[in-house]
Design a protein around this motif. Sequence first.
Motif, PDB file in Angstrom:
ATOM      1  N   GLN A  64       0.825  -1.204   0.000  1.00 54.75           N
ATOM      2  CA  GLN A  64       0.000   0.000   0.000  1.00 54.75           C
ATOM      3  C   GLN A  64       0.863   1.260   0.000  1.00 54.75           C
ATOM      4  OE1 GLN A  64      -3.536   0.113   2.532  1.00 54.75           O
ATOM      5  NE2 GLN A  64      -3.288  -2.079   2.941  1.00 54.75           N
ATOM      6  N   ASN A  65       1.928   1.244   0.784  1.00 52.80           N
ATOM      7  CA  ASN A  65       2.815   2.409   0.820  1.00 52.80           C
ATOM      8  C   ASN A  65       3.597   2.555  -0.481  1.00 52.80           C
ATOM      9  OD1 ASN A  65       2.027   3.049   3.427  1.00 52.80           O
ATOM     10  ND2 ASN A  65       3.645   1.828   4.372  1.00 52.80           N
ATOM     11  N   ARG A  66       3.970   1.415  -1.064  1.00 49.61           N
ATOM     12  CA  ARG A  66       4.774   1.452  -2.288  1.00 49.61           C
ATOM     13  C   ARG A  66       3.990   2.069  -3.438  1.00 49.61           C
ATOM     14  NH1 ARG A  66       6.599   2.135  -6.406  1.00 49.61           N
ATOM     15  NH2 ARG A  66       8.135   0.950  -7.626  1.00 49.61           N
ATOM     16  N   TYR A  67       2.719   1.705  -3.580  1.00 52.81           N
ATOM     17  CA  TYR A  67       1.923   2.170  -4.717  1.00 52.81           C
ATOM     18  C   TYR A  67       0.917   3.256  -4.336  1.00 52.81           C
ATOM     19  CZ  TYR A  67       3.929  -2.003  -6.791  1.00 52.81           C
ATOM     20  OH  TYR A  67       4.813  -2.942  -7.243  1.00 52.81           O
ATOM     21  N   ASN A  68       0.942   3.677  -3.054  1.00 52.85           N
ATOM     22  CA  ASN A  68       0.053   4.736  -2.571  1.00 52.85           C
ATOM     23  C   ASN A  68      -1.409   4.400  -2.850  1.00 52.85           C
ATOM     24  OD1 ASN A  68      -0.469   7.143  -1.256  1.00 52.85           O
ATOM     25  ND2 ASN A  68      -0.413   8.350  -3.159  1.00 52.85           N
ATOM     26  N   ILE A  69      -1.743   3.135  -2.647  1.00 60.30           N
ATOM     27  CA  ILE A  69      -3.103   2.648  -2.844  1.00 60.30           C
ATOM     28  C   ILE A  69      -3.554   2.024  -1.537  1.00 60.30           C
ATOM     29  CG2 ILE A  69      -4.577   1.048  -4.117  1.00 60.30           C
ATOM     30  CD1 ILE A  69      -3.594   3.306  -5.822  1.00 60.30           C
ATOM     31  N   HIS A  70      -4.752   2.392  -1.095  1.00 64.59           N
ATOM     32  CA  HIS A  70      -5.279   1.862   0.161  1.00 64.59           C
ATOM     33  C   HIS A  70      -6.649   1.254  -0.110  1.00 64.59           C
ATOM     34  CE1 HIS A  70      -2.091   3.750   2.493  1.00 64.59           C
ATOM     35  NE2 HIS A  70      -2.227   4.782   1.679  1.00 64.59           N
ATOM     36  N   PHE A  71      -6.688  -0.077  -0.114  1.00 68.13           N
ATOM     37  CA  PHE A  71      -7.930  -0.787  -0.367  1.00 68.13           C
ATOM     38  C   PHE A  71      -8.731  -0.915   0.918  1.00 68.13           C
ATOM     39  CE2 PHE A  71      -5.453  -2.727  -3.914  1.00 68.13           C
ATOM     40  CZ  PHE A  71      -6.271  -2.284  -4.932  1.00 68.13           C
ATOM     41  N   ASP A  72     -10.036  -0.888   0.741  1.00 67.35           N
ATOM     42  CA  ASP A  72     -10.931  -1.212   1.856  1.00 67.35           C
ATOM     43  C   ASP A  72     -11.146  -2.717   1.830  1.00 67.35           C
ATOM     44  OD1 ASP A  72     -12.760  -1.446   3.812  1.00 67.35           O
ATOM     45  OD2 ASP A  72     -14.382  -0.354   2.784  1.00 67.35           O
ATOM     46  N   MET A  73     -10.380  -3.440   2.630  1.00 69.02           N
ATOM     47  CA  MET A  73     -10.402  -4.891   2.546  1.00 69.02           C
ATOM     48  C   MET A  73     -11.741  -5.472   2.977  1.00 69.02           C
ATOM     49  SD  MET A  73      -7.487  -5.176   1.293  1.00 69.02           S
ATOM     50  CE  MET A  73      -7.416  -6.950   1.182  1.00 69.02           C
ATOM     51  N   GLN A  74     -12.524  -4.720   3.772  1.00 67.79           N
ATOM     52  CA  GLN A  74     -13.801  -5.231   4.210  1.00 67.79           C
ATOM     53  C   GLN A  74     -14.796  -5.321   3.072  1.00 67.79           C
ATOM     54  OE1 GLN A  74     -15.044  -2.756   7.424  1.00 67.79           O
ATOM     55  NE2 GLN A  74     -13.612  -3.689   8.886  1.00 67.79           N
ATOM     56  N   SER A  75     -14.611  -4.529   2.026  1.00 69.00           N
ATOM     57  CA  SER A  75     -15.542  -4.542   0.898  1.00 69.00           C
ATOM     58  C   SER A  75     -15.249  -5.670  -0.061  1.00 69.00           C
ATOM     59  CB  SER A  75     -15.469  -3.211   0.146  1.00 69.00           C
ATOM     60  OG  SER A  75     -14.193  -3.053  -0.438  1.00 69.00           O
ATOM     61  N   ASN A  76     -14.195  -6.396   0.147  1.00 72.45           N
ATOM     62  CA  ASN A  76     -13.805  -7.484  -0.746  1.00 72.45           C
ATOM     63  C   ASN A  76     -14.186  -8.797  -0.099  1.00 72.45           C
ATOM     64  OD1 ASN A  76     -12.556  -9.399  -2.355  1.00 72.45           O
ATOM     65  ND2 ASN A  76     -10.810  -8.061  -2.781  1.00 72.45           N
ATOM     66  N   SER A  77     -15.187  -9.453  -0.641  1.00 72.63           N
ATOM     67  CA  SER A  77     -15.670 -10.696  -0.059  1.00 72.63           C
ATOM     68  C   SER A  77     -14.638 -11.784  -0.101  1.00 72.63           C
ATOM     69  CB  SER A  77     -16.944 -11.167  -0.793  1.00 72.63           C
ATOM     70  OG  SER A  77     -16.654 -11.371  -2.172  1.00 72.63           O
ATOM     71  N   ALA A  78     -13.746 -11.734  -1.106  1.00 75.82           N
ATOM     72  CA  ALA A  78     -12.740 -12.787  -1.227  1.00 75.82           C
ATOM     73  C   ALA A  78     -11.768 -12.763  -0.068  1.00 75.82           C
ATOM     74  CB  ALA A  78     -11.974 -12.642  -2.544  1.00 75.82           C
ATOM     75  N   CYS A  79     -11.642 -11.593   0.566  1.00 74.72           N
ATOM     76  CA  CYS A  79     -10.687 -11.480   1.656  1.00 74.72           C
ATOM     77  C   CYS A  79     -11.382 -11.102   2.959  1.00 74.72           C
ATOM     78  CB  CYS A  79      -9.625 -10.437   1.329  1.00 74.72           C
ATOM     79  SG  CYS A  79      -8.625 -10.834  -0.111  1.00 74.72           S
ATOM     80  N   SER A  80     -12.706 -11.272   3.027  1.00 74.40           N
ATOM     81  CA  SER A  80     -13.438 -10.819   4.185  1.00 74.40           C
ATOM     82  C   SER A  80     -13.013 -11.560   5.442  1.00 74.40           C
ATOM     83  CB  SER A  80     -14.946 -11.006   3.947  1.00 74.40           C
ATOM     84  OG  SER A  80     -15.244 -12.378   3.695  1.00 74.40           O
ATOM     85  N   GLN A  81     -12.576 -12.805   5.293  1.00 72.33           N
ATOM     86  CA  GLN A  81     -12.182 -13.574   6.453  1.00 72.33           C
ATOM     87  C   GLN A  81     -10.837 -13.117   6.995  1.00 72.33           C
ATOM     88  OE1 GLN A  81     -12.276 -17.638   5.260  1.00 72.33           O
ATOM     89  NE2 GLN A  81     -14.507 -17.731   5.147  1.00 72.33           N
ATOM     90  N   SER A  82     -10.080 -12.389   6.210  1.00 69.02           N
ATOM     91  CA  SER A  82      -8.751 -11.969   6.653  1.00 69.02           C
ATOM     92  C   SER A  82      -8.658 -10.454   6.763  1.00 69.02           C
ATOM     93  CB  SER A  82      -7.687 -12.484   5.676  1.00 69.02           C
ATOM     94  OG  SER A  82      -7.945 -11.994   4.379  1.00 69.02           O
ATOM     95  N   THR A  83      -9.819  -9.793   7.077  1.00 66.95           N
ATOM     96  CA  THR A  83      -9.836  -8.341   7.131  1.00 66.95           C
ATOM     97  C   THR A  83      -8.846  -7.809   8.156  1.00 66.95           C
ATOM     98  OG1 THR A  83     -12.147  -8.325   6.492  1.00 66.95           O
ATOM     99  CG2 THR A  83     -11.295  -6.334   7.562  1.00 66.95           C
ATOM    100  N   SER A  84      -8.828  -8.443   9.318  1.00 69.33           N
ATOM    101  CA  SER A  84      -7.971  -7.940  10.378  1.00 69.33           C
ATOM    102  C   SER A  84      -6.503  -8.106  10.056  1.00 69.33           C
ATOM    103  CB  SER A  84      -8.289  -8.682  11.675  1.00 69.33           C
ATOM    104  OG  SER A  84      -8.038 -10.079  11.506  1.00 69.33           O
ATOM    105  N   LEU A  85      -6.192  -8.977   9.087  1.00 72.01           N
ATOM    106  CA  LEU A  85      -4.798  -9.206   8.746  1.00 72.01           C
ATOM    107  C   LEU A  85      -4.254  -8.156   7.798  1.00 72.01           C
ATOM    108  CD1 LEU A  85      -4.910 -13.051   8.066  1.00 72.01           C
ATOM    109  CD2 LEU A  85      -4.598 -11.878  10.241  1.00 72.01           C
ATOM    110  N   MET A  86      -5.139  -7.385   7.162  1.00 75.02           N
ATOM    111  CA  MET A  86      -4.713  -6.520   6.081  1.00 75.02           C
ATOM    112  C   MET A  86      -4.585  -5.056   6.477  1.00 75.02           C
ATOM    113  SD  MET A  86      -4.293  -8.705   3.821  1.00 75.02           S
ATOM    114  CE  MET A  86      -4.787 -10.357   3.360  1.00 75.02           C
ATOM    115  N   SER A  87      -4.560  -4.754   7.749  1.00 71.79           N
ATOM    116  CA  SER A  87      -4.451  -3.352   8.146  1.00 71.79           C
ATOM    117  C   SER A  87      -3.420  -3.218   9.262  1.00 71.79           C
ATOM    118  CB  SER A  87      -5.810  -2.821   8.618  1.00 71.79           C
ATOM    119  OG  SER A  87      -6.258  -3.554   9.733  1.00 71.79           O
ATOM    120  N   LEU A  88      -2.780  -2.068   9.300  1.00 76.17           N
ATOM    121  CA  LEU A  88      -1.797  -1.753  10.333  1.00 76.17           C
ATOM    122  C   LEU A  88      -2.131  -0.401  10.938  1.00 76.17           C
ATOM    123  CD1 LEU A  88       1.626  -2.741   8.721  1.00 76.17           C
ATOM    124  CD2 LEU A  88       0.498  -3.878  10.610  1.00 76.17           C
ATOM    125  N   ASN A  89      -1.848  -0.251  12.225  1.00 72.54           N
ATOM    126  CA  ASN A  89      -2.029   1.075  12.797  1.00 72.54           C
ATOM    127  C   ASN A  89      -0.895   1.983  12.377  1.00 72.54           C
ATOM    128  OD1 ASN A  89       0.204   0.553  14.474  1.00 72.54           O
ATOM    129  ND2 ASN A  89      -1.100  -0.477  15.983  1.00 72.54           N
TER     130      ASN A  89
END
Length: 467
Positions: A64-89
């Motif tokens: 995300q930092n490399r490409y300056n793109i921040h996805f809302d992982m919760q909106s992606n059903s394919a990754c909904s089970q791993s939402t908590s894994l895809m974000s950092l404080n």
Amino acid sequence: MWQQQAFVLDSKFNAYRASNHPNFRTLYIRRRSQLLREKSKQDDMIPSNTIRRKYLRIRSSILQNRYNIHFDMQSNSACSQSTSLMSLNKEKQLEVDLLPRNYDFLSSPIPTTQAQASRAIVGNNTIEENYAFNNVHHIYDQHSDAVTVLKFANNDKSKLCCASNDGTLSICDVLTSPPCVKAILRYHTGPVTGCDWSASDELIASCSTDSTICFWDAIRHCCLRCVSDPFYSSVLVCVFNPINNNILITGNKAGFVCVLNVSTGMYPKGGKYKIGGQILSLAVNSSGKIIWVGNDKSEILSLKLNNNDSIVLTKCHRILTSPNRGAITCLSWKSWISREARDPMLLANCANNILCLYKVCENDGGSLCLKKKFLVPHAHSNHLLRSTFCPIMSFRQGACVVTSSEDSSVYFVDVERDSNYAVNRLQGHACVTLGVTFNYDETILATSDIQGIIIIWSRQCQKQQIL
């Protein structure tokens, strides 16, 4: 599986990776998938789910930092089970941002010693161990004359096309048990001088000294169309445009580079350019816009292909590789898949005992800057020696190219070294070797010689531990 989650994460950002180089993105994601599949076999070696989750979090933050793109992982059903894994404080993001970035993008055209973690992914083997192709998997002898060109299919690691001076082509399956010849293609009345697979592997194009270009159905093994050279000259080389497979680029003995429309069988206006000499080799970059041409006068020229409204070839640059006028028998283009280097390279076999490696400036019409020269036995222009880049270069220290030679050997050359650069030498042939080619996952190497013998090499088996 955590490997699937990692692959989905990489796929999301693949559209933003090297936006001007679609082939780079395809090769990167293919190699990434391969590594993850290999790691899945060693899943028990991963200590805990905690480390896996940490890996996914850090990788997501880096991308995300490399490409300056921040996805809302919760909106992606394919990754909904791993939402908590895809974000950092923010605190952890700052920690990642402060990681050292001391990569050297300019000093070397290949992976450097700084790629410690990447080399560990592929086992941290030496380059000699990576390219120990010493096992003879199979030997083919279906041709009665020299086999000058070998090409593996783009998306199939077992199908091999062979072009021979006996006027035929053959399609082999090297991974069946036993390996077999699927078909012998007969239509040309002269030596077959070149062949190439379309991107989908549905078509094979071939050219011959009988002044024709044939298009073959790679599945039914029949000739679909035969087109004559516009100057009725021997056609010595042909290659598909990687972006538009409806375009075939040819070079003939009269010194012309021609563009052929595959579907119509016509040569469009503006699609012919006079180079001079005999056109012996062609290479095209991944965008399909720059063509490098090698002739028998030791010249390499770059042409720009404009395919917006009409097909037009325009000259960009010309270089003389050697004052000894050695023929340029082979050109190979490659974009290095390395975080340490992004420069495309051009490899050239020159019939004055030299293998040349050039840095390519694609923004300057394909201009070339000589990086290194390697001594390879090649003194006769009538011996059309070939070379190729090793297809997998992402995560290894050093990088290899493979070349045939007149001393009957096949050499693996580490282009990073200034001396002792031959890391392996295959000596299975009894005469001048000509064709060399890898399949896409680099598990099989095929080589040929002037007697028509084709040898299929496989990697050396890992040494068993002595009890």
